[in-house]
Design a protein around this motif. Structure first.
Motif, PDB file in Angstrom:
ATOM      1  N   MET A  51      18.843  10.225  -4.102  1.00  0.00           N
ATOM      2  CA  MET A  51      17.928   9.245  -4.657  1.00  0.00           C
ATOM      3  C   MET A  51      17.347   9.822  -5.942  1.00  0.00           C
ATOM      4  N   SER A  52      17.388   9.043  -6.999  1.00  0.00           N
ATOM      5  CA  SER A  52      16.862   9.495  -8.286  1.00  0.00           C
ATOM      6  C   SER A  52      15.333   9.558  -8.234  1.00  0.00           C
ATOM      7  N   ALA A  53      14.755  10.275  -9.176  1.00  0.00           N
ATOM      8  CA  ALA A  53      13.292  10.372  -9.252  1.00  0.00           C
ATOM      9  C   ALA A  53      12.673   8.993  -9.481  1.00  0.00           C
ATOM     10  N   ALA A  54      13.301   8.176 -10.336  1.00  0.00           N
ATOM     11  CA  ALA A  54      12.785   6.827 -10.598  1.00  0.00           C
ATOM     12  C   ALA A  54      12.892   5.962  -9.346  1.00  0.00           C
ATOM     13  N   GLY A  55      13.993   6.100  -8.614  1.00  0.00           N
ATOM     14  CA  GLY A  55      14.173   5.347  -7.371  1.00  0.00           C
ATOM     15  C   GLY A  55      13.159   5.757  -6.312  1.00  0.00           C
ATOM     16  N   ALA A  56      12.907   7.073  -6.220  1.00  0.00           N
ATOM     17  CA  ALA A  56      11.921   7.570  -5.263  1.00  0.00           C
ATOM     18  C   ALA A  56      10.527   7.064  -5.620  1.00  0.00           C
ATOM     19  N   LYS A  57      10.179   7.053  -6.903  1.00  0.00           N
ATOM     20  CA  LYS A  57       8.864   6.570  -7.323  1.00  0.00           C
ATOM     21  C   LYS A  57       8.689   5.098  -6.967  1.00  0.00           C
ATOM     22  N   LYS A  58       9.730   4.306  -7.207  1.00  0.00           N
ATOM     23  CA  LYS A  58       9.682   2.874  -6.886  1.00  0.00           C
ATOM     24  C   LYS A  58       9.527   2.676  -5.379  1.00  0.00           C
ATOM     25  N   ALA A  59      10.260   3.462  -4.591  1.00  0.00           N
ATOM     26  CA  ALA A  59      10.170   3.382  -3.131  1.00  0.00           C
ATOM     27  C   ALA A  59       8.778   3.792  -2.649  1.00  0.00           C
ATOM     28  N   VAL A  60       8.239   4.870  -3.217  1.00  0.00           N
ATOM     29  CA  VAL A  60       6.898   5.326  -2.844  1.00  0.00           C
ATOM     30  C   VAL A  60       5.870   4.249  -3.177  1.00  0.00           C
ATOM     31  N   ASP A  61       5.968   3.668  -4.372  1.00  0.00           N
ATOM     32  CA  ASP A  61       5.027   2.609  -4.767  1.00  0.00           C
ATOM     33  C   ASP A  61       5.048   1.466  -3.758  1.00  0.00           C
ATOM     34  N   TRP A  62       6.239   1.068  -3.350  1.00  0.00           N
ATOM     35  CA  TRP A  62       6.359  -0.032  -2.382  1.00  0.00           C
ATOM     36  C   TRP A  62       5.781   0.370  -1.023  1.00  0.00           C
ATOM     37  N   LEU A  63       6.128   1.553  -0.538  1.00  0.00           N
ATOM     38  CA  LEU A  63       5.653   1.995   0.773  1.00  0.00           C
ATOM     39  C   LEU A  63       4.128   2.118   0.812  1.00  0.00           C
ATOM     40  N   VAL A  64       3.535   2.786  -0.190  1.00  0.00           N
ATOM     41  CA  VAL A  64       2.084   2.989  -0.141  1.00  0.00           C
ATOM     42  C   VAL A  64       1.315   1.691  -0.341  1.00  0.00           C
ATOM     43  N   SER A  65       1.962   0.656  -0.861  1.00  0.00           N
ATOM     44  CA  SER A  65       1.263  -0.626  -1.016  1.00  0.00           C
ATOM     45  C   SER A  65       0.886  -1.222   0.337  1.00  0.00           C
ATOM     46  N   ALA A  66       1.464  -0.712   1.414  1.00  0.00           N
ATOM     47  CA  ALA A  66       1.102  -1.159   2.762  1.00  0.00           C
ATOM     48  C   ALA A  66      -0.134  -0.440   3.288  1.00  0.00           C
ATOM     49  N   ALA A  67      -0.500   0.671   2.687  1.00  0.00           N
ATOM     50  CA  ALA A  67      -1.628   1.484   3.168  1.00  0.00           C
ATOM     51  C   ALA A  67      -2.960   0.816   2.837  1.00  0.00           C
ATOM     52  N   PRO A  68      -3.963   1.030   3.684  1.00  0.00           N
ATOM     53  CA  PRO A  68      -5.294   0.484   3.392  1.00  0.00           C
ATOM     54  C   PRO A  68      -5.855   0.991   2.063  1.00  0.00           C
ATOM     55  N   ASP A  69      -5.562   2.246   1.722  1.00  0.00           N
ATOM     56  CA  ASP A  69      -5.978   2.831   0.444  1.00  0.00           C
ATOM     57  C   ASP A  69      -4.745   3.493  -0.174  1.00  0.00           C
ATOM     58  N   PRO A  70      -3.965   2.740  -0.964  1.00  0.00           N
ATOM     59  CA  PRO A  70      -2.713   3.288  -1.500  1.00  0.00           C
ATOM     60  C   PRO A  70      -2.870   4.577  -2.295  1.00  0.00           C
ATOM     61  N   ASP A  71      -3.922   4.694  -3.096  1.00  0.00           N
ATOM     62  CA  ASP A  71      -4.100   5.913  -3.888  1.00  0.00           C
ATOM     63  C   ASP A  71      -4.352   7.124  -3.002  1.00  0.00           C
ATOM     64  N   ALA A  72      -5.207   6.961  -2.000  1.00  0.00           N
ATOM     65  CA  ALA A  72      -5.482   8.067  -1.074  1.00  0.00           C
ATOM     66  C   ALA A  72      -4.232   8.424  -0.272  1.00  0.00           C
ATOM     67  N   CYS A  73      -3.487   7.403   0.119  1.00  0.00           N
ATOM     68  CA  CYS A  73      -2.249   7.642   0.871  1.00  0.00           C
ATOM     69  C   CYS A  73      -1.268   8.432   0.025  1.00  0.00           C
ATOM     70  N   ARG A  74      -1.077   8.004  -1.219  1.00  0.00           N
ATOM     71  CA  ARG A  74      -0.147   8.700  -2.113  1.00  0.00           C
ATOM     72  C   ARG A  74      -0.604  10.149  -2.312  1.00  0.00           C
ATOM     73  N   TRP A  75      -1.891  10.374  -2.574  1.00  0.00           N
ATOM     74  CA  TRP A  75      -2.427  11.710  -2.813  1.00  0.00           C
ATOM     75  C   TRP A  75      -2.149  12.612  -1.611  1.00  0.00           C
ATOM     76  N   GLU A  76      -2.460  12.112  -0.418  1.00  0.00           N
ATOM     77  CA  GLU A  76      -2.255  12.899   0.801  1.00  0.00           C
ATOM     78  C   GLU A  76      -0.766  13.141   1.053  1.00  0.00           C
ATOM     79  N   TRP A  77       0.031  12.112   0.890  1.00  0.00           N
ATOM     80  CA  TRP A  77       1.462  12.188   1.165  1.00  0.00           C
ATOM     81  C   TRP A  77       2.141  13.207   0.265  1.00  0.00           C
ATOM     82  N   GLU A  78       1.791  13.209  -1.005  1.00  0.00           N
ATOM     83  CA  GLU A  78       2.412  14.132  -1.948  1.00  0.00           C
ATOM     84  C   GLU A  78       2.003  15.576  -1.704  1.00  0.00           C
ATOM     85  N   ARG A  79       0.904  15.783  -1.002  1.00  0.00           N
ATOM     86  CA  ARG A  79       0.424  17.138  -0.730  1.00  0.00           C
ATOM     87  C   ARG A  79       0.662  17.588   0.708  1.00  0.00           C
TER      88      ARG A  79
END
Length: 150
Positions: free
Chosen positions: A1-29
């Motif tokens: 999976m390319s970096a651009a594809g992974a970013k697009k997938a992550v954006d879509w997945l975290v949009s389901a989270a109650p707080d997408p920014d917090a989810c992304r921050w935690e997930w990446e760490r």
């Protein structure tokens, strides 16, 4: 999976989270590379035993150009097929667990290797999901094939 594809997938997945920014921050760490995401908003998940799941995925990939995301758990004992929201409340299949509204699933970060849960078919970031009717037909064909091998 390319970096651009992974970013697009992550954006879509975290949009389901109650707080997408917090989810992304935690997930990446998160050293495990996984996050808990709620089912029932953007998708439901139908969970099959791996003995039926793998042949079902094989059939599915022969009949559709690209199925929706598919997860495999630790030891590949179970597989989760992402289907449209609301499917879990209507699903009547024996031996299939359904995760819908009110449930959470462990989701690996797309494009990263984790120690357990992994993508067999990663999300493409567009919201592509597997049609539950097509999945059911693929399950029947896979089950018939398995029964013929006994």
């Amino acid at each position: 999976m390319s970096a651009a594809g992974a970013k697009k997938a992550v954006d879509w997945l975290v949009s389901a989270a109650p707080d997408p920014d917090a989810c992304r921050w935690e997930w990446e760490r998160n050293p495990l590379g996984v996050a808990l995401l709620p089912a029932g908003l953007l998708w439901d998940v139908l969970i099959l035993d791996g003995m039926l799941g793998y042949p079902t995925l094989d059939v599915l990939t022969r009949v559709v150009r690209r199925p929706g995301p598919v997860l495999s758990d630790f030891g590949e004992a179970r597989m989760g097929f992402f289907v449209p929201p609301g499917t879990a409340t209507r699903w009547l299949g024996t031996g299939v667990r359904a995760a819908g509204r009110g449930t959470w699933i462990v989701v690996p970060y797309p494009g990263r290797v984790t120690g357990g849960v992994r993508w067999l078919v990663p999300p493409d970031g567009t919201g592509t999901l597997t049609d539950p009717g097509v999945l059911e037909l693929a399950m029947h064909e896979a089950a018939a094939s398995l029964a013929g091998e006994s």
